[in-house]
Design a protein around this motif. Structure first.
Motif, PDB file in Angstrom:
ATOM      1  N   ASP A  62     108.651  26.543  70.743  1.00  0.00           N
ATOM      2  CA  ASP A  62     106.783  26.154  71.139  1.00  0.00           C
ATOM      3  C   ASP A  62     105.924  27.291  71.677  1.00  0.00           C
ATOM      4  O   ASP A  62     105.237  27.378  71.125  1.00  0.00           O
ATOM      5  N   LYS A  63     106.532  28.705  71.633  1.00  0.00           N
ATOM      6  CA  LYS A  63     105.403  28.951  72.416  1.00  0.00           C
ATOM      7  C   LYS A  63     105.113  30.269  70.985  1.00  0.00           C
ATOM      8  O   LYS A  63     103.773  30.789  71.240  1.00  0.00           O
ATOM      9  N   HIS A  64     106.202  30.929  70.137  1.00  0.00           N
ATOM     10  CA  HIS A  64     105.658  31.151  69.288  1.00  0.00           C
ATOM     11  C   HIS A  64     104.485  30.397  68.205  1.00  0.00           C
ATOM     12  O   HIS A  64     103.355  30.382  67.592  1.00  0.00           O
ATOM     13  N   GLY A  65     104.688  28.906  68.343  1.00  0.00           N
ATOM     14  CA  GLY A  65     103.555  28.419  67.248  1.00  0.00           C
ATOM     15  C   GLY A  65     102.785  28.764  68.320  1.00  0.00           C
ATOM     16  O   GLY A  65     101.274  28.317  67.629  1.00  0.00           O
ATOM     17  N   ARG A  66     101.653  28.878  69.443  1.00  0.00           N
ATOM     18  CA  ARG A  66     100.789  28.550  70.559  1.00  0.00           C
ATOM     19  C   ARG A  66     100.526  29.922  69.852  1.00  0.00           C
ATOM     20  O   ARG A  66      99.647  29.707  69.660  1.00  0.00           O
ATOM     21  N   ILE A  67     101.489  31.122  69.485  1.00  0.00           N
ATOM     22  CA  ILE A  67     100.861  32.258  69.561  1.00  0.00           C
ATOM     23  C   ILE A  67      99.654  31.935  68.348  1.00  0.00           C
ATOM     24  O   ILE A  67      99.154  32.549  67.645  1.00  0.00           O
ATOM     25  N   PHE A  68     100.823  31.505  66.766  1.00  0.00           N
ATOM     26  CA  PHE A  68     100.169  31.438  65.773  1.00  0.00           C
ATOM     27  C   PHE A  68      98.835  30.093  65.765  1.00  0.00           C
ATOM     28  O   PHE A  68      97.705  31.126  64.929  1.00  0.00           O
ATOM     29  N   HIS A  69      98.641  29.609  66.789  1.00  0.00           N
ATOM     30  CA  HIS A  69      97.217  28.849  66.724  1.00  0.00           C
ATOM     31  C   HIS A  69      95.485  30.240  67.464  1.00  0.00           C
ATOM     32  O   HIS A  69      95.177  29.953  67.189  1.00  0.00           O
ATOM     33  N   ALA A  70      96.985  30.642  68.565  1.00  0.00           N
ATOM     34  CA  ALA A  70      96.067  31.984  69.329  1.00  0.00           C
ATOM     35  C   ALA A  70      95.033  32.876  68.647  1.00  0.00           C
ATOM     36  O   ALA A  70      94.464  33.314  68.152  1.00  0.00           O
ATOM     37  N   LEU A  71      96.229  33.017  66.880  1.00  0.00           N
ATOM     38  CA  LEU A  71      95.967  33.999  66.607  1.00  0.00           C
ATOM     39  C   LEU A  71      94.453  33.162  65.063  1.00  0.00           C
ATOM     40  O   LEU A  71      93.734  33.663  65.406  1.00  0.00           O
ATOM     41  N   LEU A  72      94.602  32.290  65.168  1.00  0.00           N
ATOM     42  CA  LEU A  72      93.595  31.140  64.318  1.00  0.00           C
ATOM     43  C   LEU A  72      92.599  31.259  64.898  1.00  0.00           C
ATOM     44  O   LEU A  72      91.472  31.518  64.904  1.00  0.00           O
ATOM     45  N   ARG A  73      92.705  30.195  66.327  1.00  0.00           N
ATOM     46  CA  ARG A  73      91.449  30.974  67.382  1.00  0.00           C
ATOM     47  C   ARG A  73      90.762  32.098  67.391  1.00  0.00           C
ATOM     48  O   ARG A  73      89.361  32.248  67.394  1.00  0.00           O
ATOM     49  N   LYS A  74      91.458  33.277  67.419  1.00  0.00           N
ATOM     50  CA  LYS A  74      90.692  34.340  67.786  1.00  0.00           C
ATOM     51  C   LYS A  74      89.678  35.376  66.427  1.00  0.00           C
ATOM     52  O   LYS A  74      88.256  35.525  66.510  1.00  0.00           O
ATOM     53  N   ARG A  75      90.129  34.142  65.582  1.00  0.00           N
ATOM     54  CA  ARG A  75      89.451  34.146  64.225  1.00  0.00           C
ATOM     55  C   ARG A  75      88.451  33.144  63.862  1.00  0.00           C
ATOM     56  O   ARG A  75      87.248  32.975  63.123  1.00  0.00           O
ATOM     57  N   GLY A  76      88.277  31.662  64.982  1.00  0.00           N
ATOM     58  CA  GLY A  76      87.550  30.976  64.699  1.00  0.00           C
ATOM     59  C   GLY A  76      87.758  30.136  63.348  1.00  0.00           C
ATOM     60  O   GLY A  76      87.575  29.441  63.020  1.00  0.00           O
ATOM     61  N   LEU A  77      89.332  29.984  62.924  1.00  0.00           N
ATOM     62  CA  LEU A  77      89.644  29.611  62.117  1.00  0.00           C
ATOM     63  C   LEU A  77      90.496  28.291  62.473  1.00  0.00           C
ATOM     64  O   LEU A  77      91.214  28.545  63.786  1.00  0.00           O
ATOM     65  N   PRO A  78      90.032  27.051  62.159  1.00  0.00           N
ATOM     66  CA  PRO A  78      91.031  25.683  62.484  1.00  0.00           C
ATOM     67  C   PRO A  78      92.740  25.894  61.426  1.00  0.00           C
ATOM     68  O   PRO A  78      92.439  26.622  60.707  1.00  0.00           O
ATOM     69  N   ALA A  79      93.806  25.306  61.763  1.00  0.00           N
ATOM     70  CA  ALA A  79      94.665  24.972  61.799  1.00  0.00           C
ATOM     71  C   ALA A  79      94.493  24.167  60.155  1.00  0.00           C
ATOM     72  O   ALA A  79      94.031  23.925  60.123  1.00  0.00           O
ATOM     73  N   VAL A  80      95.252  24.323  58.661  1.00  0.00           N
ATOM     74  CA  VAL A  80      95.155  23.512  57.798  1.00  0.00           C
ATOM     75  C   VAL A  80      96.241  23.446  57.300  1.00  0.00           C
ATOM     76  O   VAL A  80      97.314  23.679  57.877  1.00  0.00           O
ATOM     77  N   PRO A  81      96.424  21.898  56.707  1.00  0.00           N
ATOM     78  CA  PRO A  81      97.690  21.415  56.367  1.00  0.00           C
ATOM     79  C   PRO A  81      98.380  21.913  56.103  1.00  0.00           C
ATOM     80  O   PRO A  81      98.174  23.311  54.448  1.00  0.00           O
ATOM     81  N   VAL A  82      99.568  21.777  56.171  1.00  0.00           N
ATOM     82  CA  VAL A  82     100.704  23.250  55.583  1.00  0.00           C
ATOM     83  C   VAL A  82     100.865  22.524  54.080  1.00  0.00           C
ATOM     84  O   VAL A  82     101.469  21.209  53.999  1.00  0.00           O
ATOM     85  N   PRO A  83     101.399  22.902  53.139  1.00  0.00           N
ATOM     86  CA  PRO A  83     101.922  22.527  51.587  1.00  0.00           C
ATOM     87  C   PRO A  83     103.120  21.872  51.821  1.00  0.00           C
ATOM     88  O   PRO A  83     103.830  22.454  52.121  1.00  0.00           O
ATOM     89  N   PRO A  84     103.651  20.960  51.306  1.00  0.00           N
ATOM     90  CA  PRO A  84     105.022  20.423  51.701  1.00  0.00           C
ATOM     91  C   PRO A  84     105.866  20.831  51.010  1.00  0.00           C
ATOM     92  O   PRO A  84     106.976  21.298  51.038  1.00  0.00           O
ATOM     93  N   GLU A  85     105.510  22.251  49.690  1.00  0.00           N
ATOM     94  CA  GLU A  85     106.425  22.773  49.430  1.00  0.00           C
ATOM     95  C   GLU A  85     106.285  23.855  49.288  1.00  0.00           C
ATOM     96  O   GLU A  85     107.644  24.578  49.500  1.00  0.00           O
ATOM     97  N   THR A  86     105.558  24.101  51.229  1.00  0.00           N
ATOM     98  CA  THR A  86     105.660  25.032  51.923  1.00  0.00           C
ATOM     99  C   THR A  86     106.338  25.682  53.269  1.00  0.00           C
ATOM    100  O   THR A  86     106.687  26.445  53.632  1.00  0.00           O
ATOM    101  N   ASP A  87     106.989  24.096  53.155  1.00  0.00           N
ATOM    102  CA  ASP A  87     107.335  23.553  54.910  1.00  0.00           C
ATOM    103  C   ASP A  87     108.774  24.219  54.368  1.00  0.00           C
ATOM    104  O   ASP A  87     109.568  22.778  54.744  1.00  0.00           O
ATOM    105  N   TYR A  88     109.342  25.144  54.850  1.00  0.00           N
ATOM    106  CA  TYR A  88     111.056  25.936  55.146  1.00  0.00           C
ATOM    107  C   TYR A  88     111.771  24.788  56.358  1.00  0.00           C
ATOM    108  O   TYR A  88     112.410  24.382  56.164  1.00  0.00           O
ATOM    109  N   THR A  89     110.772  24.632  56.925  1.00  0.00           N
ATOM    110  CA  THR A  89     112.631  23.484  58.038  1.00  0.00           C
ATOM    111  C   THR A  89     111.726  22.484  57.275  1.00  0.00           C
ATOM    112  O   THR A  89     113.273  21.735  58.075  1.00  0.00           O
ATOM    113  N   MET A  90     111.172  21.298  57.236  1.00  0.00           N
ATOM    114  CA  MET A  90     111.566  20.520  56.497  1.00  0.00           C
ATOM    115  C   MET A  90     112.100  20.519  54.997  1.00  0.00           C
ATOM    116  O   MET A  90     112.644  19.636  55.043  1.00  0.00           O
ATOM    117  N   LEU A  91     112.333  21.172  54.399  1.00  0.00           N
ATOM    118  CA  LEU A  91     113.499  21.685  53.053  1.00  0.00           C
ATOM    119  C   LEU A  91     114.358  22.054  53.763  1.00  0.00           C
ATOM    120  O   LEU A  91     115.451  20.840  53.242  1.00  0.00           O
TER     121      LEU A  91
END
Length: 262
Positions: A62-91
């Protein structure tokens, strides 16, 4: 010249590719956090001593997920939808790696075999995560924007891998060795194929965002397929070996926070 360093530098330097990279990473880490939390809640009574460590594992993810979201916020970028073919965990889940989400959403306790399977799967996927983060630390550990985040996540992934080695060796001594070896082999062979497919998909998206020439995309795809061929022939053996870790009881303490990111 193509190299891991030059490719990652290119991804980090471009907002669109950085946005997709962090979004994919954040999604996977958050999913891992949920899965570990559910497993901790459903651990059978005979293995309750593992629940705090599984909880700690999930808290780290969970902490790692927050870290990546924080890196996005530092650039003023929102998260974008993950393309299904790139979703390692789901696959991975669709391929039988990891406990089925239907089972984790129920309130039925897991079995001892479920926990052995979970730890065996984790030993394989945590090897991949630890290797990837080690590579990023070598090349970008001092990067002013992402270096601190990479070092923190890498430290945690090393702990997770050590925890898997330690617990699987203990469970093998308790009579689960044959199951562990079977699941490790099946998991490794499945994971390397999923990793190949996800890597090809991610590089395809990055190539379109960064306008790579066809020759560059083709060379990267050939390299990914070549890595898979080596892993299928011999490299997977490294993902199934078990040895006493240098870090003992790595998930036995309280989780570390990330106030500078979260």
């Amino acid at each position: 010249m193509l190299s891991a360093r030059s490719l990652f530098q290119e991804i980090v330097d471009h907002d669109d590719s950085f946005q997709l990279f962090c979004s994919i990473a954040a999604s996977g880490e958050s999913q891992g956090g949920w899965e570990n939390a559910r497993i901790a809640a459903l651990v059978p009574d005979s293995m309750r001593e593992l629940a705090p460590k599984i909880t700690r594992h999930g808290a780290d993810e969970d902490k790692h997920g927050r870290i990546f979201h924080a890196l996005l916020r530092k650039r003023g970028l929102p998260a974008v939808p993950v393309p299904p073919e790139t979703d390692y965990t789901m696959l991975l889940e669709r391929s039988g790696i990891g406990l089925a989400h239907a089972k984790l959403r129920s309130d039925e306790p897991l079995t001892e075999e479920d926990i052995v399977v979970y730890l065996s799967h984790s030993r394989v996927t945590e090897q991949r995560a630890a290797d990837q983060m080690d590579m990023l630390v070598r090349h970008f550990g001092d990067h002013p924007e992402v270096g601190r985040a990479i070092r923190m996540i890498s430290h945690d992934e090393d702990n997770h891998l050590s925890y898997c080695h330690e617990e699987l060796l203990r469970l093998a001594r308790e009579g689960h060795g044959r199951t562990i070896q079977r699941v490790l082999r099946e998991s490794a062979l499945t994971e390397i194929a999923v990793y190949r497919d996800v890597s090809l998909a991610v590089m395809g998206h990055m190539g379109r965002l960064l306008h790579w020439p066809p020759a560059k995309s083709a060379a990267l795809a050939a390299g990914i397929r070549g890595t898979y061929a080596w892993e299928r022939f011999a490299g997977w053996h490294r993902m199934v070996a078990l040895h006493p870790p240098e870090r003992r009881n790595p998930l036995g303490g309280a989780p570390t926070g990330a106030p500078e990111f979260a």
